[in-house]
Design a protein around this motif. Structure first.
Motif, PDB file in Angstrom:
ATOM      1  N   ARG A   3      43.712  26.335  26.206  1.00 31.88           N
ATOM      2  CA  ARG A   3      43.588  26.475  24.760  1.00 31.88           C
ATOM      3  C   ARG A   3      43.698  25.083  24.153  1.00 31.88           C
ATOM      4  O   ARG A   3      44.711  24.404  24.315  1.00 31.88           O
ATOM      5  CB  ARG A   3      44.679  27.370  24.197  1.00 31.88           C
ATOM      6  N   LEU A   4      42.647  24.640  23.464  1.00 37.29           N
ATOM      7  CA  LEU A   4      42.666  23.364  22.762  1.00 37.29           C
ATOM      8  C   LEU A   4      43.247  23.608  21.384  1.00 37.29           C
ATOM      9  O   LEU A   4      42.639  24.286  20.552  1.00 37.29           O
ATOM     10  CB  LEU A   4      41.255  22.779  22.655  1.00 37.29           C
ATOM     11  N   GLY A   5      44.435  23.072  21.132  1.00 29.52           N
ATOM     12  CA  GLY A   5      45.116  23.245  19.851  1.00 29.52           C
ATOM     13  C   GLY A   5      44.660  22.202  18.857  1.00 29.52           C
ATOM     14  O   GLY A   5      45.437  21.355  18.428  1.00 29.52           O
ATOM     15  N   SER A   6      43.395  22.245  18.503  1.00 30.20           N
ATOM     16  CA  SER A   6      42.808  21.241  17.617  1.00 30.20           C
ATOM     17  C   SER A   6      41.510  21.775  17.036  1.00 30.20           C
ATOM     18  O   SER A   6      40.786  22.511  17.703  1.00 30.20           O
ATOM     19  CB  SER A   6      42.523  19.962  18.404  1.00 30.20           C
ATOM     20  N   LYS A   7      41.221  21.373  15.803  1.00 28.38           N
ATOM     21  CA  LYS A   7      39.927  21.698  15.195  1.00 28.38           C
ATOM     22  C   LYS A   7      38.921  20.578  15.430  1.00 28.38           C
ATOM     23  O   LYS A   7      37.777  20.666  15.010  1.00 28.38           O
ATOM     24  CB  LYS A   7      40.098  21.909  13.690  1.00 28.38           C
ATOM     25  N   SER A   8      39.328  19.539  16.111  1.00 28.25           N
ATOM     26  CA  SER A   8      38.520  18.333  16.284  1.00 28.25           C
ATOM     27  C   SER A   8      37.274  18.569  17.134  1.00 28.25           C
ATOM     28  O   SER A   8      37.366  18.949  18.306  1.00 28.25           O
ATOM     29  CB  SER A   8      39.361  17.244  16.951  1.00 28.25           C
ATOM     30  N   PRO A   9      36.095  18.303  16.563  1.00 28.63           N
ATOM     31  CA  PRO A   9      34.879  18.404  17.379  1.00 28.63           C
ATOM     32  C   PRO A   9      34.835  17.320  18.451  1.00 28.63           C
ATOM     33  O   PRO A   9      34.254  17.525  19.517  1.00 28.63           O
ATOM     34  CB  PRO A   9      33.743  18.237  16.372  1.00 28.63           C
ATOM     35  N   THR A  10      35.476  16.194  18.198  1.00 26.73           N
ATOM     36  CA  THR A  10      35.498  15.112  19.189  1.00 26.73           C
ATOM     37  C   THR A  10      36.300  15.514  20.414  1.00 26.73           C
ATOM     38  O   THR A  10      35.876  15.280  21.552  1.00 26.73           O
ATOM     39  CB  THR A  10      36.083  13.824  18.573  1.00 26.73           C
ATOM     40  N   ARG A  11      37.467  16.119  20.214  1.00 28.68           N
ATOM     41  CA  ARG A  11      38.270  16.562  21.356  1.00 28.68           C
ATOM     42  C   ARG A  11      37.553  17.655  22.137  1.00 28.68           C
ATOM     43  O   ARG A  11      37.590  17.683  23.365  1.00 28.68           O
ATOM     44  CB  ARG A  11      39.651  17.001  20.888  1.00 28.68           C
ATOM     45  N   ALA A  12      36.871  18.546  21.428  1.00 27.34           N
ATOM     46  CA  ALA A  12      36.091  19.593  22.102  1.00 27.34           C
ATOM     47  C   ALA A  12      34.971  18.970  22.924  1.00 27.34           C
ATOM     48  O   ALA A  12      34.706  19.388  24.057  1.00 27.34           O
ATOM     49  CB  ALA A  12      35.528  20.569  21.076  1.00 27.34           C
ATOM     50  N   LYS A  13      34.328  17.954  22.377  1.00 25.15           N
ATOM     51  CA  LYS A  13      33.237  17.278  23.079  1.00 25.15           C
ATOM     52  C   LYS A  13      33.730  16.625  24.370  1.00 25.15           C
ATOM     53  O   LYS A  13      33.036  16.654  25.396  1.00 25.15           O
ATOM     54  CB  LYS A  13      32.621  16.227  22.156  1.00 25.15           C
ATOM     55  N   LEU A  15      36.268  17.616  26.256  1.00 21.07           N
ATOM     56  CA  LEU A  15      36.490  18.667  27.257  1.00 21.07           C
ATOM     57  C   LEU A  15      35.167  19.181  27.814  1.00 21.07           C
ATOM     58  O   LEU A  15      35.030  19.382  29.022  1.00 21.07           O
ATOM     59  CB  LEU A  15      37.307  19.809  26.652  1.00 21.07           C
ATOM     60  N   LYS A  16      34.183  19.385  26.936  1.00 22.59           N
ATOM     61  CA  LYS A  16      32.864  19.850  27.392  1.00 22.59           C
ATOM     62  C   LYS A  16      32.227  18.842  28.344  1.00 22.59           C
ATOM     63  O   LYS A  16      31.632  19.225  29.352  1.00 22.59           O
ATOM     64  CB  LYS A  16      31.941  20.082  26.199  1.00 22.59           C
ATOM     65  N   ALA A  17      32.356  17.556  28.028  1.00 23.43           N
ATOM     66  CA  ALA A  17      31.760  16.511  28.865  1.00 23.43           C
ATOM     67  C   ALA A  17      32.358  16.492  30.267  1.00 23.43           C
ATOM     68  O   ALA A  17      31.722  16.032  31.213  1.00 23.43           O
ATOM     69  CB  ALA A  17      31.939  15.148  28.206  1.00 23.43           C
ATOM     70  N   HIS A  18      33.587  17.002  30.394  1.00 21.31           N
ATOM     71  CA  HIS A  18      34.254  17.042  31.698  1.00 21.31           C
ATOM     72  C   HIS A  18      34.266  18.446  32.293  1.00 21.31           C
ATOM     73  O   HIS A  18      35.024  18.731  33.220  1.00 21.31           O
ATOM     74  CB  HIS A  18      35.676  16.489  31.568  1.00 21.31           C
ATOM     75  N   ASN A  19      33.417  19.308  31.737  1.00 21.47           N
ATOM     76  CA  ASN A  19      33.267  20.686  32.244  1.00 21.47           C
ATOM     77  C   ASN A  19      34.584  21.445  32.302  1.00 21.47           C
ATOM     78  O   ASN A  19      34.830  22.202  33.248  1.00 21.47           O
ATOM     79  CB  ASN A  19      32.580  20.679  33.610  1.00 21.47           C
ATOM     80  N   ILE A  20      35.420  21.243  31.299  1.00 17.49           N
ATOM     81  CA  ILE A  20      36.692  21.964  31.209  1.00 17.49           C
ATOM     82  C   ILE A  20      36.489  23.146  30.277  1.00 17.49           C
ATOM     83  O   ILE A  20      36.113  22.976  29.112  1.00 17.49           O
ATOM     84  CB  ILE A  20      37.823  21.047  30.706  1.00 17.49           C
ATOM     85  N   GLU A  21      36.726  24.331  30.777  1.00 16.98           N
ATOM     86  CA  GLU A  21      36.587  25.537  29.962  1.00 16.98           C
ATOM     87  C   GLU A  21      37.768  25.625  29.007  1.00 16.98           C
ATOM     88  O   GLU A  21      38.919  25.426  29.406  1.00 16.98           O
ATOM     89  CB  GLU A  21      36.531  26.773  30.846  1.00 16.98           C
ATOM     90  N   PHE A  22      37.478  25.952  27.740  1.00 13.15           N
ATOM     91  CA  PHE A  22      38.555  26.004  26.748  1.00 13.15           C
ATOM     92  C   PHE A  22      38.217  26.961  25.620  1.00 13.15           C
ATOM     93  O   PHE A  22      37.059  27.292  25.380  1.00 13.15           O
ATOM     94  CB  PHE A  22      38.833  24.619  26.184  1.00 13.15           C
ATOM     95  N   ILE A  23      39.267  27.371  24.947  1.00 10.46           N
ATOM     96  CA  ILE A  23      39.188  28.106  23.696  1.00 10.46           C
ATOM     97  C   ILE A  23      39.754  27.163  22.648  1.00 10.46           C
ATOM     98  O   ILE A  23      40.817  26.569  22.855  1.00 10.46           O
ATOM     99  CB  ILE A  23      40.043  29.389  23.749  1.00 10.46           C
ATOM    100  N   GLN A  24      39.073  27.006  21.531  1.00  9.44           N
ATOM    101  CA  GLN A  24      39.528  26.092  20.493  1.00  9.44           C
ATOM    102  C   GLN A  24      40.269  26.876  19.417  1.00  9.44           C
ATOM    103  O   GLN A  24      39.705  27.767  18.788  1.00  9.44           O
ATOM    104  CB  GLN A  24      38.348  25.322  19.903  1.00  9.44           C
TER     105      GLN A  24
END
Length: 86
Positions: A3-13, A15-24
């Protein structure tokens, strides 16, 4: 899955770039309640505040919780996050 505890699109990007599955799931922690001008202390207190809020809401049993914070400094001044390009 985390679970990514952030609204940040940069932090989500990141995680996506490293193929880490997450819920934001961003929170509502008010960083304006932090009074320190020390960048390291500010980032720590903001991260702890976000974690405490989201831990109470979601816990960590279903998914590990990832929170973080960053600040901008210049000339020994804590500028926080940029509000615009200027």
């Amino acid at each position: 899955m985390i679970r990514l505890g952030s609204k940040s699109p940069t932090r989500a990007k990141i995680l996506k770039a490293h193929n880490i599955e997450f819920i934001q799931s961003g929170g509502e922690f008010d960083e304006d309640t932090i009074t320190t001008q020390n960048p390291k202390s500010f980032a720590y207190q903001a991260t702890l505040g976000k974690f405490d809020e989201l831990y109470k809401k979601y816990g960590v049993e279903e998914y590990p919780l990832l929170v973080s914070d960053s600040v901008v400094t210049a000339n020994d001044l804590l500028l926080r996050k940029a509000k615009d390009k200027n």
